[in-house]
Motif scaffolding. Sequence first.
Motif, PDB file in Angstrom:
ATOM      1  N   LEU A 128       0.772  -1.088   0.077  1.00  0.00           N
ATOM      2  CA  LEU A 128      -0.033   0.044  -0.039  1.00  0.00           C
ATOM      3  C   LEU A 128       0.787   1.255   0.008  1.00  0.00           C
ATOM      4  CD1 LEU A 128      -2.655  -1.119   2.651  1.00  0.00           C
ATOM      5  CD2 LEU A 128      -2.914  -1.002   0.180  1.00  0.00           C
ATOM      6  N   LYS A 135       1.019   4.019   2.037  1.00  0.00           N
ATOM      7  CA  LYS A 135       1.758   4.254   3.346  1.00  0.00           C
ATOM      8  C   LYS A 135       2.782   3.613   3.704  1.00  0.00           C
ATOM      9  CE  LYS A 135      -1.558   4.357   6.252  1.00  0.00           C
ATOM     10  NZ  LYS A 135      -2.433   4.403   7.376  1.00  0.00           N
ATOM     11  N   GLY A 136       2.897   2.542   3.053  1.00  0.00           N
ATOM     12  CA  GLY A 136       3.852   1.622   3.553  1.00  0.00           C
ATOM     13  C   GLY A 136       3.764   0.297   4.422  1.00  0.00           C
ATOM     14  N   ARG A 137       2.271   0.317   4.300  1.00  0.00           N
ATOM     15  CA  ARG A 137       1.741  -0.946   4.872  1.00  0.00           C
ATOM     16  C   ARG A 137       1.588  -1.990   3.880  1.00  0.00           C
ATOM     17  NH1 ARG A 137      -2.252   0.046   9.331  1.00  0.00           N
ATOM     18  NH2 ARG A 137      -1.316   1.350  10.679  1.00  0.00           N
ATOM     19  N   VAL A 138       1.433  -3.348   4.435  1.00  0.00           N
ATOM     20  CA  VAL A 138       1.169  -4.622   3.496  1.00  0.00           C
ATOM     21  C   VAL A 138       0.167  -5.008   3.852  1.00  0.00           C
ATOM     22  CG1 VAL A 138       2.103  -6.754   2.887  1.00  0.00           C
ATOM     23  CG2 VAL A 138       3.680  -4.695   3.502  1.00  0.00           C
ATOM     24  N   GLU A 160       8.895  -4.276   0.997  1.00  0.00           N
ATOM     25  CA  GLU A 160       7.375  -3.903   0.739  1.00  0.00           C
ATOM     26  C   GLU A 160       7.190  -2.474   1.492  1.00  0.00           C
ATOM     27  OE1 GLU A 160       6.221  -7.279   2.888  1.00  0.00           O
ATOM     28  OE2 GLU A 160       5.788  -8.195   1.106  1.00  0.00           O
ATOM     29  N   ALA A 161       8.130  -1.782   1.936  1.00  0.00           N
ATOM     30  CA  ALA A 161       7.743  -0.575   2.575  1.00  0.00           C
ATOM     31  C   ALA A 161       8.882   0.639   2.087  1.00  0.00           C
ATOM     32  CB  ALA A 161       7.855  -0.668   4.111  1.00  0.00           C
ATOM     33  N   PRO A 162       8.330   1.763   1.761  1.00  0.00           N
ATOM     34  CA  PRO A 162       9.339   2.819   1.326  1.00  0.00           C
ATOM     35  C   PRO A 162       9.931   3.613   2.281  1.00  0.00           C
ATOM     36  CG  PRO A 162       7.404   3.605   1.012  1.00  0.00           C
ATOM     37  CD  PRO A 162       6.997   2.386   1.949  1.00  0.00           C
ATOM     38  N   HIS A 163       9.872   3.253   3.847  1.00  0.00           N
ATOM     39  CA  HIS A 163      10.291   4.309   4.847  1.00  0.00           C
ATOM     40  C   HIS A 163      11.717   4.498   4.889  1.00  0.00           C
ATOM     41  CE1 HIS A 163       6.324   3.671   6.185  1.00  0.00           C
ATOM     42  NE2 HIS A 163       6.519   2.326   5.984  1.00  0.00           N
ATOM     43  N   ALA A 174       8.053  -3.541   7.598  1.00  0.00           N
ATOM     44  CA  ALA A 174       6.733  -3.131   6.930  1.00  0.00           C
ATOM     45  C   ALA A 174       5.641  -3.577   8.007  1.00  0.00           C
ATOM     46  CB  ALA A 174       6.355  -3.527   5.607  1.00  0.00           C
ATOM     47  N   ILE A 175       4.622  -2.857   8.142  1.00  0.00           N
ATOM     48  CA  ILE A 175       3.687  -3.312   9.117  1.00  0.00           C
ATOM     49  C   ILE A 175       2.272  -4.058   8.376  1.00  0.00           C
ATOM     50  CG2 ILE A 175       2.561  -1.023   9.417  1.00  0.00           C
ATOM     51  CD1 ILE A 175       1.975  -1.566  12.068  1.00  0.00           C
ATOM     52  N   PRO A 176       1.884  -5.070   8.599  1.00  0.00           N
ATOM     53  CA  PRO A 176       0.522  -5.401   7.818  1.00  0.00           C
ATOM     54  C   PRO A 176      -0.561  -4.678   8.222  1.00  0.00           C
ATOM     55  CG  PRO A 176       1.059  -7.002   9.715  1.00  0.00           C
ATOM     56  CD  PRO A 176       2.123  -5.982   9.749  1.00  0.00           C
ATOM     57  N   ASP A 177      -1.491  -4.284   7.292  1.00  0.00           N
ATOM     58  CA  ASP A 177      -2.544  -3.454   7.360  1.00  0.00           C
ATOM     59  C   ASP A 177      -3.846  -4.482   7.954  1.00  0.00           C
ATOM     60  OD1 ASP A 177      -4.471  -1.521   5.160  1.00  0.00           O
ATOM     61  OD2 ASP A 177      -3.796  -0.997   7.168  1.00  0.00           O
ATOM     62  N   ASN A 229       3.210   3.633  10.629  1.00  0.00           N
ATOM     63  CA  ASN A 229       3.243   3.365   9.114  1.00  0.00           C
ATOM     64  C   ASN A 229       4.205   2.189   9.106  1.00  0.00           C
ATOM     65  OD1 ASN A 229       1.847   5.462   8.468  1.00  0.00           O
ATOM     66  ND2 ASN A 229       3.301   6.912   8.122  1.00  0.00           N
ATOM     67  N   GLY A 230       5.135   1.912   9.810  1.00  0.00           N
ATOM     68  CA  GLY A 230       6.120   1.001   9.888  1.00  0.00           C
ATOM     69  C   GLY A 230       7.055   0.656  11.118  1.00  0.00           C
TER      70      GLY A 230
END
Lengths: 374, 355
Positions: free
Chosen positions: A243, A245-248, B65-68, B269-272, B288-289
Amino acid sequence: MAESIFRKLRDGGEEGELAPALTIEETVASPFGLDVSGYLLTNLSSSILAGKSTSQGLVLITFSRSPSFYMQLLKQKGIVVSSSSKWIRILDCYTDPLGWIDQSSTSFSEGSSLIKLHKCVSDLKKLFSSIIEAGRDLVGAGKTRFCVAIDSVNELLRRSSMPLVSGLLTDLRSHAQISSVFWSLNTDLHQEKVTNALEYISTMKANLEPLCPSSDGQRNALENLFLVHQDFGKGRFHVRFKLRKGRVRVMSEEYHVDQSGIVFSPISSVDTVIAATKSLLPKVQFNLQLSEKERVEKEKVVLPFEHQDDGKSNEIYDGRRSLVDGKIETTPLSSMELQTDVVSSGKGGEIIYFRDSDDEHPDSDEDPDDDLDI
Amino acid sequence: MAAPNVRSISSFSRNISVVSSPQIPGLKSGPNGTAFISSGIRDLDRILGGGYPLGSLVMVMEDPEAPHHMDLLRTFMSQGLVNNQPLLYASPSKDPKGFLGTLPHPASSKEDKPTAPDPDQGESLRIAWQYRKYLENQKNAIDDYSNDFDMRKPLERQFLSGRPIDCVSLLDSSDLSIAQNHCATFLSKFPRNSSNIASIGRIAIQSFCSPLCEYSEKESDMLSFIRLLKSMLMVSNAVAIVTFPPSLLSPSSSKRLQHMADTLLSIKAIPDGDKELEKLLTGYKDINGFLNIHKVARINTQVPVILEAKTFSMSLKKRRFLALECLNQAPVDGSSGTSYGTSGSCSSKSGALDF
């Protein structure tokens, strides 16, 4: 969920962003990447024909199956592909990928604008320009967009290095006229870092997990074969969306392959019921429930004043099996038993107490302080 | 349980002087003769004990999986530009200059800063609390060392034009020789002399092992590049931050790269929509992460830093300011709610939640 993947591919990306890309991963134990691709292809085709999609055309690059296979597949689902179809182009990299067949001897007059033979698969720049050309053939060179589907990247990776392949896929994603891309891959054929690199450049990852775990050849071969046969076409379909925002987002469902193709269904409720009951109890760090054994023992305990007027012998169960018989030798009484003040000999309501000091002889000459060493 | 504490992670913190060196803005002297530069995120500076030490190599392990990691790079680069420190930026894109347009601008002091406690609360209620004066002192300290960055506001032109910014594309050559030359010429401008520090440089390399780079299959070349960079850094007044996705390398090369880092961070990354995590953590919706700190640079000393907490949640306060917080476990009955204060206080049980 397959529906949501399809919707993401259909809707494409936003302005100024790279196009969404999907990697479909299959394994030797669940080799249904082709079925998933076919499912997505038919859905995308029908939505393009119905005008519901942001893209107006579809370019299909076939590596592992011939174009006629796909035409047959689409025909089975009711979508007729003919040479006058203005919404699909197929780049045939299956028939003659390395240019071995002499061009003059073959005649491809039927469907020649539909299917274009691509000969030089190792030259990825040329492949890229052919794809763009085919797409522009469909939608023109303006702002209208088209989707790209690559049958499988296994063959691409066989002939070119990873940087070139990922360069091609990223160029496809960054092209302004491409709305979405998807490809399939067999993870057992490549190193893990190759799979990871493809996942790195895609925004969605779908993988197929077989129902029964693959064996290591250690179980009984016959029993294994039966299980594999029974469960071959079934398994779990997991999807991971990246996603913004950086979430999966992780979603799963079950799939089932039969004659007509692949069918997706939500996860059967067996697992979810268990999860629901577990969550009713609050999460505390002590145990709020009794196990079966504990419950049985609890029933057996007689509370102190429960049977007082019964006239029966009052046997208080304190967890020791020796008292169940009811008969006890009174002579070998250790001091431990005495200190518990428990009625143990079945005499009813009496407390027998033997003092330790009674063991001593009276008027002994021993000075208890003799032990001290001062 | 550690008492809620606005200032530092533990109640006991070494009293590092907060006075910045008078000659150079953006430089802070630290223990053991080291000097720090700010990472651009105030919380991270505090966690690392001051900032990034001069001459260290910071490596950030990306999560595909995360752009942080980009946020870490952005704040690092913006802080350098605000403090007028020359910058070298390398990335695997055809036009690295485009990334400069996404750098954040420092938050203006007039706006509400998220970490400052609200002084008005005391006025209406008249709490007899004698420690207010200590907190106010800290807040009013004029800070030219680090800034809070507003992630939604792009960096103004005054910071970008006329500044020595060098952008290199990692796609240019089939090996790392061009990047190596750029780094060498850049670092030669900041030699470390025994006496004073003239100027400080910052190097930011993004997605070092990206599959788009032609050298990404030559792992030994990549390792020797980083080794060379590290050795050049040790004799210069500069800090380099390199981000790389560890899953794209073979496990042994990934381990070697991690070992070469002075400071090692990683993003997760954190699962949504995960119900379990939502029950477990307060503020799940804003997170966000996760940022994990694996190693903190220690120069001129043998004493390691042992952090109380290694996992922090990255969130955007008021959708603008990057904040790192300890993970707060939700109350036991499972109902969500901010039972702990929102002033960034840390609670215990972070050990149990080591992701």
